[in-house]
Design a protein around this motif. Structure first.
Motif, PDB file in Angstrom:
ATOM      1  N   MET A  31      87.099   0.140 -21.699  1.00 37.20           N
ATOM      2  CA  MET A  31      87.540   0.865 -22.905  1.00 37.20           C
ATOM      3  C   MET A  31      87.278   0.037 -24.154  1.00 37.20           C
ATOM      4  O   MET A  31      87.425  -1.172 -24.159  1.00 37.20           O
ATOM      5  CB  MET A  31      89.055   1.127 -22.800  1.00 37.20           C
ATOM      6  N   PHE A  32      86.882   0.715 -25.169  1.00 40.93           N
ATOM      7  CA  PHE A  32      86.648   0.035 -26.434  1.00 40.93           C
ATOM      8  C   PHE A  32      87.733   0.417 -27.421  1.00 40.93           C
ATOM      9  O   PHE A  32      87.997   1.593 -27.643  1.00 40.93           O
ATOM     10  CB  PHE A  32      85.275   0.427 -26.976  1.00 40.93           C
ATOM     11  N   HIS A  33      88.399  -0.582 -27.984  1.00 39.26           N
ATOM     12  CA  HIS A  33      89.460  -0.297 -28.962  1.00 39.26           C
ATOM     13  C   HIS A  33      89.031  -0.787 -30.332  1.00 39.26           C
ATOM     14  O   HIS A  33      88.678  -1.952 -30.476  1.00 39.26           O
ATOM     15  CB  HIS A  33      90.752  -1.010 -28.562  1.00 39.26           C
ATOM     16  N   PRO A  34      89.105   0.070 -31.324  1.00 35.03           N
ATOM     17  CA  PRO A  34      88.780  -0.416 -32.669  1.00 35.03           C
ATOM     18  C   PRO A  34      89.781  -1.507 -33.074  1.00 35.03           C
ATOM     19  O   PRO A  34      90.955  -1.436 -32.701  1.00 35.03           O
ATOM     20  CB  PRO A  34      88.949   0.822 -33.555  1.00 35.03           C
ATOM     21  N   ILE A  35      89.261  -2.485 -33.773  1.00 35.22           N
ATOM     22  CA  ILE A  35      90.139  -3.586 -34.205  1.00 35.22           C
ATOM     23  C   ILE A  35      91.063  -3.050 -35.310  1.00 35.22           C
ATOM     24  O   ILE A  35      90.610  -2.367 -36.228  1.00 35.22           O
ATOM     25  CB  ILE A  35      89.279  -4.762 -34.726  1.00 35.22           C
ATOM     26  N   SER A  36      92.333  -3.366 -35.195  1.00 37.78           N
ATOM     27  CA  SER A  36      93.281  -2.861 -36.193  1.00 37.78           C
ATOM     28  C   SER A  36      93.120  -3.623 -37.502  1.00 37.78           C
ATOM     29  O   SER A  36      92.526  -4.701 -37.538  1.00 37.78           O
ATOM     30  CB  SER A  36      94.701  -3.017 -35.669  1.00 37.78           C
ATOM     31  N   SER A  89      80.077   5.584 -33.289  1.00 36.33           N
ATOM     32  CA  SER A  89      81.327   5.954 -33.972  1.00 36.33           C
ATOM     33  C   SER A  89      82.353   4.826 -33.889  1.00 36.33           C
ATOM     34  O   SER A  89      83.080   4.567 -34.834  1.00 36.33           O
ATOM     35  CB  SER A  89      81.879   7.260 -33.407  1.00 36.33           C
ATOM     36  N   GLU A  90      82.384   4.119 -32.766  1.00 33.52           N
ATOM     37  CA  GLU A  90      83.332   3.003 -32.647  1.00 33.52           C
ATOM     38  C   GLU A  90      82.995   1.893 -33.648  1.00 33.52           C
ATOM     39  O   GLU A  90      83.886   1.323 -34.267  1.00 33.52           O
ATOM     40  CB  GLU A  90      83.286   2.429 -31.223  1.00 33.52           C
ATOM     41  N   ILE A  91      81.732   1.608 -33.774  1.00 33.00           N
ATOM     42  CA  ILE A  91      81.318   0.556 -34.712  1.00 33.00           C
ATOM     43  C   ILE A  91      81.673   0.956 -36.144  1.00 33.00           C
ATOM     44  O   ILE A  91      82.211   0.161 -36.912  1.00 33.00           O
ATOM     45  CB  ILE A  91      79.804   0.266 -34.570  1.00 33.00           C
ATOM     46  N   LYS A  92      81.409   2.208 -36.466  1.00 35.76           N
ATOM     47  CA  LYS A  92      81.681   2.673 -37.835  1.00 35.76           C
ATOM     48  C   LYS A  92      83.162   2.628 -38.193  1.00 35.76           C
ATOM     49  O   LYS A  92      83.515   2.534 -39.357  1.00 35.76           O
ATOM     50  CB  LYS A  92      81.176   4.104 -37.995  1.00 35.76           C
ATOM     51  N   GLU A  93      84.000   2.724 -37.164  1.00 30.69           N
ATOM     52  CA  GLU A  93      85.448   2.695 -37.424  1.00 30.69           C
ATOM     53  C   GLU A  93      85.979   1.280 -37.601  1.00 30.69           C
ATOM     54  O   GLU A  93      87.132   1.091 -37.965  1.00 30.69           O
ATOM     55  CB  GLU A  93      86.200   3.361 -36.263  1.00 30.69           C
ATOM     56  N   MET A  94      85.153   0.301 -37.314  1.00 29.65           N
ATOM     57  CA  MET A  94      85.650  -1.083 -37.389  1.00 29.65           C
ATOM     58  C   MET A  94      85.955  -1.479 -38.829  1.00 29.65           C
ATOM     59  O   MET A  94      85.303  -1.026 -39.772  1.00 29.65           O
ATOM     60  CB  MET A  94      84.614  -2.061 -36.794  1.00 29.65           C
ATOM     61  N   GLU A  95      86.945  -2.340 -38.946  1.00 32.69           N
ATOM     62  CA  GLU A  95      87.349  -2.872 -40.247  1.00 32.69           C
ATOM     63  C   GLU A  95      86.150  -3.502 -40.961  1.00 32.69           C
ATOM     64  O   GLU A  95      85.431  -4.316 -40.374  1.00 32.69           O
ATOM     65  CB  GLU A  95      88.418  -3.952 -39.980  1.00 32.69           C
ATOM     66  N   GLY A  96      85.952  -3.113 -42.209  1.00 31.29           N
ATOM     67  CA  GLY A  96      84.899  -3.734 -43.026  1.00 31.29           C
ATOM     68  C   GLY A  96      83.494  -3.224 -42.743  1.00 31.29           C
ATOM     69  O   GLY A  96      82.527  -3.720 -43.317  1.00 31.29           O
ATOM     70  N   ILE A  97      83.391  -2.240 -41.849  1.00 31.18           N
ATOM     71  CA  ILE A  97      82.056  -1.688 -41.550  1.00 31.18           C
ATOM     72  C   ILE A  97      81.903  -0.347 -42.261  1.00 31.18           C
ATOM     73  O   ILE A  97      82.768   0.529 -42.168  1.00 31.18           O
ATOM     74  CB  ILE A  97      81.865  -1.521 -40.018  1.00 31.18           C
ATOM     75  N   GLU A  98      80.812  -0.206 -42.976  1.00 29.80           N
ATOM     76  CA  GLU A  98      80.595   1.018 -43.750  1.00 29.80           C
ATOM     77  C   GLU A  98      79.726   2.021 -43.014  1.00 29.80           C
ATOM     78  O   GLU A  98      79.868   3.222 -43.167  1.00 29.80           O
ATOM     79  CB  GLU A  98      79.926   0.673 -45.086  1.00 29.80           C
ATOM     80  N   LEU A 108      79.133  -4.261 -30.188  1.00 28.19           N
ATOM     81  CA  LEU A 108      78.136  -3.220 -29.856  1.00 28.19           C
ATOM     82  C   LEU A 108      78.074  -2.996 -28.350  1.00 28.19           C
ATOM     83  O   LEU A 108      78.127  -3.937 -27.561  1.00 28.19           O
ATOM     84  CB  LEU A 108      76.746  -3.663 -30.330  1.00 28.19           C
ATOM     85  N   LYS A 109      77.971  -1.715 -27.968  1.00 30.15           N
ATOM     86  CA  LYS A 109      77.660  -1.368 -26.575  1.00 30.15           C
ATOM     87  C   LYS A 109      76.427  -0.485 -26.653  1.00 30.15           C
ATOM     88  O   LYS A 109      76.490   0.622 -27.181  1.00 30.15           O
ATOM     89  CB  LYS A 109      78.827  -0.619 -25.944  1.00 30.15           C
ATOM     90  N   VAL A 110      75.350  -1.012 -26.148  1.00 33.10           N
ATOM     91  CA  VAL A 110      74.061  -0.341 -26.371  1.00 33.10           C
ATOM     92  C   VAL A 110      73.433   0.050 -25.046  1.00 33.10           C
ATOM     93  O   VAL A 110      73.485  -0.701 -24.076  1.00 33.10           O
ATOM     94  CB  VAL A 110      73.085  -1.281 -27.130  1.00 33.10           C
ATOM     95  N   ASN A 111      72.842   1.222 -25.005  1.00 30.97           N
ATOM     96  CA  ASN A 111      71.974   1.579 -23.884  1.00 30.97           C
ATOM     97  C   ASN A 111      70.542   1.218 -24.266  1.00 30.97           C
ATOM     98  O   ASN A 111      69.967   1.819 -25.171  1.00 30.97           O
ATOM     99  CB  ASN A 111      72.067   3.076 -23.580  1.00 30.97           C
ATOM    100  N   TRP A 112      70.024   0.230 -23.588  1.00 29.12           N
ATOM    101  CA  TRP A 112      68.630  -0.155 -23.811  1.00 29.12           C
ATOM    102  C   TRP A 112      67.786   0.482 -22.713  1.00 29.12           C
ATOM    103  O   TRP A 112      68.264   0.658 -21.598  1.00 29.12           O
ATOM    104  CB  TRP A 112      68.463  -1.676 -23.727  1.00 29.12           C
ATOM    105  N   GLU A 113      66.559   0.801 -22.994  1.00 32.65           N
ATOM    106  CA  GLU A 113      65.683   1.259 -21.907  1.00 32.65           C
ATOM    107  C   GLU A 113      64.470   0.348 -21.806  1.00 32.65           C
ATOM    108  O   GLU A 113      63.976  -0.164 -22.810  1.00 32.65           O
ATOM    109  CB  GLU A 113      65.288   2.728 -22.083  1.00 32.65           C
ATOM    110  N   THR A 114      64.057   0.138 -20.573  1.00 31.63           N
ATOM    111  CA  THR A 114      62.904  -0.729 -20.339  1.00 31.63           C
ATOM    112  C   THR A 114      61.637   0.106 -20.461  1.00 31.63           C
ATOM    113  O   THR A 114      61.503   1.120 -19.800  1.00 31.63           O
ATOM    114  CB  THR A 114      63.005  -1.363 -18.939  1.00 31.63           C
ATOM    115  N   VAL A 115      60.756  -0.317 -21.353  1.00 29.90           N
ATOM    116  CA  VAL A 115      59.545   0.467 -21.615  1.00 29.90           C
ATOM    117  C   VAL A 115      58.268  -0.258 -21.196  1.00 29.90           C
ATOM    118  O   VAL A 115      57.202   0.336 -21.125  1.00 29.90           O
ATOM    119  CB  VAL A 115      59.441   0.882 -23.098  1.00 29.90           C
ATOM    120  N   SER A 116      58.356  -1.570 -20.962  1.00 27.04           N
ATOM    121  CA  SER A 116      57.204  -2.281 -20.404  1.00 27.04           C
ATOM    122  C   SER A 116      57.712  -3.485 -19.618  1.00 27.04           C
ATOM    123  O   SER A 116      58.925  -3.716 -19.542  1.00 27.04           O
ATOM    124  CB  SER A 116      56.206  -2.679 -21.498  1.00 27.04           C
TER     125      SER A 116
END
Lengths: 735, 160
Positions: B1-6, A246-255, A296-304
Motif C-alpha cells: 500500500m502506498f500512503h501519501p506523506i502527511s 495520482s499518488e505522486i501528485k498528492e505528495m507534499e510539495g509536489i505540483e 515512485l512505483k513504475v511499471n517498466w517494460e523491457t523493449v530490447s
C-alpha cells in the motif's frame, strides 16, 4: 609584417559603434578565420559575419572584453581576451572580462567548446579584432593631431607622438574612432613582440569562484520558476509504461507529475539519448522532488536486450575477429613480414565503460511559451541544443535562444543536449519556466558513456631488432579505438590498422580526448614492451621511428609532425634526466599527439607500503604559442591527474542492462591522496599557431602510468582499471 | 500500500553567516537544500547527495560537515558558516591563497574544497602533506586541481 584582412568582398567581419556610456564598441565574430577558403568558388560561411564578441574601449581607458565562449574550466575566459588585449596593446590591468550577459541579443550565436578547439579557432579573429581597434585608435589620433599614423605609436593603452610631446590615452580618443572607416587590412604583431601572450595570468573569474557566486547552471534562478526532476528507466533496454501518478501528485510539495516524450525525428549527432520517455516530477523544492522520486512505483517494460559486462567482454572478443571493419590502413605486406620476423609480440588491452561525472550534474532552465523557447544553462553546444528543441517542439530556430552559464565540468558530456531538450519539453507541458535538475544517480546511470574497448597490437622485429611489422586492431562498443593514420603509421614498412564496429544499446559519446585516451595508453605501453624486447631504451626506440617517419615516410600520409612529436620526447628526456640512476624511483615514459598538440610524459613511481605510487610527473608540451602559462600548466596538470585516476580506478559495470555503479559510493574517481605530489610542465617554445590543451594532457598519462607500474612491480598492466582488473593476458582466441 | 506523506512542515531558526534566518521546511530537509532552495545561498554545491564528494561542505559550529547529510532538524541552534560567509571580498587567507595559486579550473567543487581546508587549518594551522591529504581526501575534483589545492593550503600554513 603580417597583414590580416578585416573584410571579404567588401563585407566586414567587424562592426564599430559608440559604446554605452561613451567610447568605442567593436563587435566581431569569434568564428572568423580572416583568410578566404582556399577552394575556389566556396562561399564564406555566414557565421564568419555573425557578431558575437565585443570589445568596449570606455572613455576612462578601461577595456571590457565580452566573452561568448563556454567556460568549462579550460580557462578560455582568460586566455582568449589576452589575445585581444595583446593586439590592442593595453595593460592587462585595464582589462575586464565579462561573460556575454544572458538575455541580451548581442550575445547570441555563441561558440562551441569541444575538441580543444577554442583557441585554435579563435586565434585569427581575436587578433584581428584587437589589431583593428588599435589601428583605428591610431587613425583617430592622427586625424586629431593632423599627423601621419607613422608618426605615432600605440602601446600600453596610450598613443604617443614619436617625435613630439603629445600623448593620449585610448579612452580619451576612443569615441573619435567611431565613424572612421574600418581599415581593409590591419598589421599583426610578430610573436617576438608579445608582451601579454606568454605570461602567467590568473583566472579572471577566480574571485567569483572562491566566494561562491551564482555562476553555474544549477545556481540559476528566475522568479516564478518551478523545479523538476526526472526518473529514467532503471536499465538500458527498458521503457516507462505507467506510474503511480495520482499518488505522486498528492505528495507534499509536489505540483505535478507526468511522462514526457523527447523522441526527435531525424536526430543529430548531439541527440544521443537512451531514454527519450521519462517521468517528470514538478515541485518547489529539490528535497521534496527527491522524496517523490523515491516514492515512485513504475511499471517498466523491457523493449530490447538487457546487457551485462560478461556479455560485453564476449562480444568484444567475438567482434574483434568477426565485426565489420570501418577505417583501415595497410602499408607493405604485414602478413609476410610477421611470418619472417625473428620476434613477434602480441598483446591485448581493454578498458571498461566510463561515466563523465562532471561535478555539476546535468541541469537546464527552460521557459517555453506558445511560439518561443528560452533556455539557459551549462552546455558546450548551444547551437545544437537550439536545433534539437526546434525539432521537438516545432518552434522555429530563430525563436529559440540558448544562453550559457559557467559550466561545472564538461569532459564531452555537455556536447550532448538531451537535458536541455527535456527541460524544454517539461516547460512546454507545464506552461511555466522550469529548472530541471538531475540527481547524481540520474546523471551517472543515463548513459552517453565512454565506450568499452578492446585492442590487439602486434609487432614484428627482425634479427637486428628493427621494427619491421606493426598491426593495430581495435573494437569497441559500439566502435573501436584505432586511428589508422596516427603514429606509428609512416614509421613502419609493413603496417596495418583496423577500426572495428560492434553494437550495444548502452548510449555512448565523446569523453575527454575521445578514443585517444585509450589508444595512447594501449599503444604507448605496447611500444614500451616492444622496445624492451628489442633491447632498446624506450625513448631512443621511439626517436628512431620518428626519424624514419621524417626522413623516409612509409605510405602516402600520416597525421602527425614527426619532428614536433620527437621534440616533446627530447625535451622531457632532458628535463627529467632520463637515463640517470635514481634509487627507489621507477620510471615510465609515453608520448602522444592528439587534438593538434604534442605531449610527452615521464612518471616517477615509488613503492610506498608495498604499493606503487606516482611521486612526480614530468611533462613536455608542444601546443605552439602558449597564451597563458598559468592556465596552460593548470590544465595539463589536471589532465595528468584525470588520466591517472580513470586508468587506475574508474569503471562502470553492467548487470541486467543497469549500471551497477550509481554514485561515488562505488564509482571511484581519483582523490587527493592518490594524486602525484608534483607535476612539472615544460613547453616547447616556437611561433606556431596555438592549439588547445583541454584534452592532450590526459592520453599519454595512461601509457606512462602503465610503463612506470611495470618498472615498479615487474608486472605489465593491460586492463583498466589497473587497481582492480585482473591483469592476466586475456585469451582472445575464439573457442 | 502506498500512503501519501502527511503534511509535515516545521519552522526552524538558524544562524547562518552571523545572521538569523527562519525557514519553514520538512524536518528531514538537508541543510544543502535549505541553503540553496530556501535561502538562495547557492555557493554550497550539490555533487552527490551521499557525502562522498565534499562539494556541499559547510561549517557547523566551526567543524566541516557535509550539508547534504545534515537534516535541518539536527542543526539545533549551532552557527553555520557557508562559503558566502567566509569573507566579504574574497580576502580570507584561504581564499587569497586559492587566488594566488590560481587553483580553480571549472570551479564547481572549489567552495567545498575551501570550506574543508579552512576547517583543517583552523584546527591544525601547520598541517603536514600527509595531514592535508587525509583531511582533503573526501573532496573530489574531477578537473584534477589537487596539487594546487595542496599548494594553496601550504601557502596559508607558511604565512600563519
Amino acid at each position: 609584417m603580417k597583414l590580416v584582412k578585416t573584410h571579404y568582398n567588401r563585407r566586414s567581419f567587424l562592426k564599430v559603434s559608440t559604446a554605452t556610456g561613451g567610447g568605442m564598441l567593436i563587435g566581431f565574430s569569434w568564428l572568423t578565420r580572416c583568410t578566404p577558403p582556399i577552394k575556389e568558388g566556396l562561399a564564406i560561411p555566414d557565421e564568419w559575419f555573425d557578431i558575437n564578441g565585443y570589445i568596449k574601449i570606455g572613455n576612462t581607458g578601461m577595456v571590457t572584453i565580452f566573452s561568448p565562449n563556454p567556460e568549462i574550466g579550460q580557462n578560455v575566459m582568460t586566455s582568449m581576451p589576452m589575445i585581444v588585449a595583446e593586439e590592442l596593446d593595453v595593460p592587462w590591468e585595464h582589462v575586464v572580462v565579462e561573460q556575454g550577459a544572458l538575455d541580451e541579443d548581442a550575445f547570441k550565436n555563441p561558440q562551441f567548446a569541444g575538441g580543444s578547439l577554442s583557441i585554435k579557432l579563435g586565434w585569427d579573429a581575436l587578433r584581428m579584432a584587437g589589431a583593428t581597434g588599435r589601428r583605428m585608435l591610431l587613425e583617430a589620433a592622427a586625424k586629431e593631431w593632423n599627423v601621419a599614423i607613422s608618426d605615432l605609436s600605440a602601446k600600453d593603452g596610450t598613443i604617443t607622438e614619436l617625435n613630439g610631446d603629445r600623448s593620449i590615452g585610448y579612452g580619451e580618443i576612443a569615441s573619435k574612432a567611431v565613424g572612421l572607416e574600418v581599415p581593409e587590412e590591419v598589421p599583426l604583431k610578430e610573436p617576438k613582440d608579445y608582451k601579454l601572450i606568454g605570461t602567467f595570468q590568473k583566472n579572471v573569474e577566480g574571485s567569483k569562484i572562491v566566494t561562491g557566486k551564482p555562476l553555474f547552471g544549477l545556481d540559476f534562478k528566475r522568479e516564478g520558476m518551478a523545479l523538476a526532476m526526472i526518473e529514467h528507466p532503471p536499465a538500458f533496454g527498458m521503457k516507462v509504461k505507467d506510474f503511480n501518478e495520482s499518488e505522486i501528485k498528492e505528495m507534499e510539495g509536489i505540483e505535478d507529475a507526468f511522462i514526457i516524450d523527447t523522441t526527435i525525428e531525424d536526430p543529430a549527432w548531439s541527440d544521443v539519448n537512451a531514454f527519450p520517455q521519462l517521468i517528470a516530477i514538478i515541485g518547489k523544492s529539490t528535497w521534496r522532488l527527491m522524496k517523490a522520486k523515491k516514492a515512485l512505483k513504475v511499471n517498466w517494460e523491457t523493449v530490447s536486450e538487457l546487457e551485462n559486462s560478461e556479455m560485453h567482454t564476449e562480444r568484444l572478443k567475438w567482434d574483434l575477429h568477426k565485426g565489420e571493419v570501418g577505417e583501415s590502413r595497410k602499408d607493405g605486406d604485414p602478413d609476410e613480414a610477421f611470418a619472417k620476423a625473428a620476434k613477434v609480440i602480441e598483446r591485448s588491452y581493454t578498458s571498461p565503460f566510463m561515466a563523465h561525472n562532471t561535478m555539476e550534474p546535468m541541469n537546464f532552465f527552460a521557459n517555453v511559451t506558445e511560439d518561443k523557447a528560452e533556455l539557459i544553462g551549462p552546455t558546450q553546444t548551444p547551437k545544437a541544443m537550439e536545433e534539437s528543441v526546434s525539432k521537438l517542439l516545432g518552434i522555429p530556430v530563430e525563436n529559440i535562444t540558448v544562453d550559457m552559464t559557467r559550466i561545472g565540468g564538461g569532459f564531452g558530456r555537455r556536447l550532448y543536449v538531451n537535458f536541455g531538450v527535456e527541460a524544454a519539453a517539461i516547460s512546454k507541458k507545464l506552461g511555466r519556466p522550469v529548472k530541471l535538475i538531475y540527481s547524481r544517480e540520474d546523471d551517472m546511470t543515463q548513459g552517453t558513456y565512454r565506450p568499452t574497448y578492446l585492442s590487439t597490437y602486434k609487432a614484428g622485429l627482425d634479427e637486428d631488432n628493427n621494427l619491421i611489422a606493426f598491426s593495430a586492431k581495435g573494437v569497441g562498443l559500439p566502435e573501436g579505438s584505432v586511428f589508422p593514420n596516427r603514429f606509428p603509421a609512416g614509421a613502419v614498412e609493413n603496417y596495418t590498422a583496423e577500426k572495428i564496429k560492434s553494437r550495444t544499446n548502452i548510449s555512448t559519446g565523446a569523453w575527454r580526448a575521445p578514443r585517444s585516451h585509450f589508444t595512447a595508453g594501449a599503444e604507448q605501453s605496447f611500444l614500451d614492451e616492444v622496445a624492451e624486447a628489442a633491447g632498446k631504451d624506450p625513448i631512443d626506440f621511439r626517436l628512431e621511428l620518428f626519424d624514419r617517419a621524417k626522413n623516409n615516410p612509409v605510405g602516402e600520409k600520416y597525421d602527425y609532425d614527426a619532428e614536433r612529436y620527437a621534440g616533446v620526447l627530447k625535451l622531457v628526456k632532458e628535463k627529467a634526466g632520463w637515463g640517470e640512476d635514481r634509487p627507489g624511483i621507477h620510471r615510465g615514459v609515453a608520448a602522444y599527439f592528439c587534438h593538434h598538440s604534442y605531449v610527452a610524459q615521464v612518471f616517477d613511481m615509488v613503492m610506498a607500503d608495498g604499493k606503487p605510487k606516482v611521486k612526480k610527473v614530468w611533462c613536455a608540451v608542444d601546443c605552439g604559442i602558449v597564451i597563458n602559462y598559468e592556465g596552460a600548466i593548470n590544465i595539463i596538470q589536471g589532465g595528468v591527474i584525470d588520466g591517472i585516476g580513470h586508468a587506475m580506478y574508474s569503471e562502470l559495470k553492467f548487470e541486467n542492462g543497469s549500471s551497477v555503479h550509481k554514485n561515488f559510493t562505488t564509482y571511484q574517481l581519483i582523490r587527493h591522496h592518490q594524486a602525484p605530489e608534483e607535476i612539472e610542465v615544460f613547453f616547447v617554445e616556437n611561433d606556431i599557431t596555438p592549439t588547445g590543451l583541454g584534452e592532450p594532457g590526459l592520453p599519454p598519462a595512461v601509457g606512462a602510468l602503465a610503463n612506470a607500474l611495470y618498472k615498479a612491480t615487474g608486472k605489465r598492466y593491460y586492463h583498466q582499471p589497473f587497481s582492480t582488473a585482473n591483469q592476466e593476458l586475456i585469451n582472445i582466441e575464439m573457442g | 500500500m502506498f500512503h501519501p506523506i502527511s503534511k509535515n512542515m516545521s519552522v526552524f531558526n538558524l544562524t547562518i553567516n552571523g545572521e538569523s534566518k527562519q525557514v519553514d521546511v520538512a524536518p528531514d530537509t538537508p541543510m544543502l537544500w535549505v541553503l540553496r532552495d530556501e535561502l538562495d545561498l547557492v555557493g554550497t554545491k550539490y555533487g552527490c547527495g551521499v557525502a562522498m564528494c565534499g562539494a556541499c561542505t559547510i561549517h557547523l559550529d566551526g567543524n566541516a560537515v557535509r550539508s547534504c547529510q545534515l537534516p535541518v532538524s539536527a542543526v539545533a541552534g549551532k552557527p553555520i558558516t557557508t562559503i558566502e560567509g567566509l569573507s566579504e571580498n574574497a580576502d580570507h587567507p584561504v581564499q587569497k591563497a586559492w587566488l594566488e595559486i590560481d587553483v580553480p579550473q571549472c570551479g564547481y567543487c572549489q567552495a567545498g574544497q575551501i570550506m574543508n581546508a579552512v576547517a583543517l587549518l583552523n584546527e591544525n594551522p601547520n598541517p603536514s602533506d600527509e595531514e592535508i591529504k587525509n583531511a582533503m581526501t573526501g573532496n573530489i575534483c574531477r578537473c584534477g586541481t589537487y596539487i594546487r589545492i595542496k599548494q594553496a593550503i601550504k601557502k596559508v600554513a607558511a604565512n600563519s
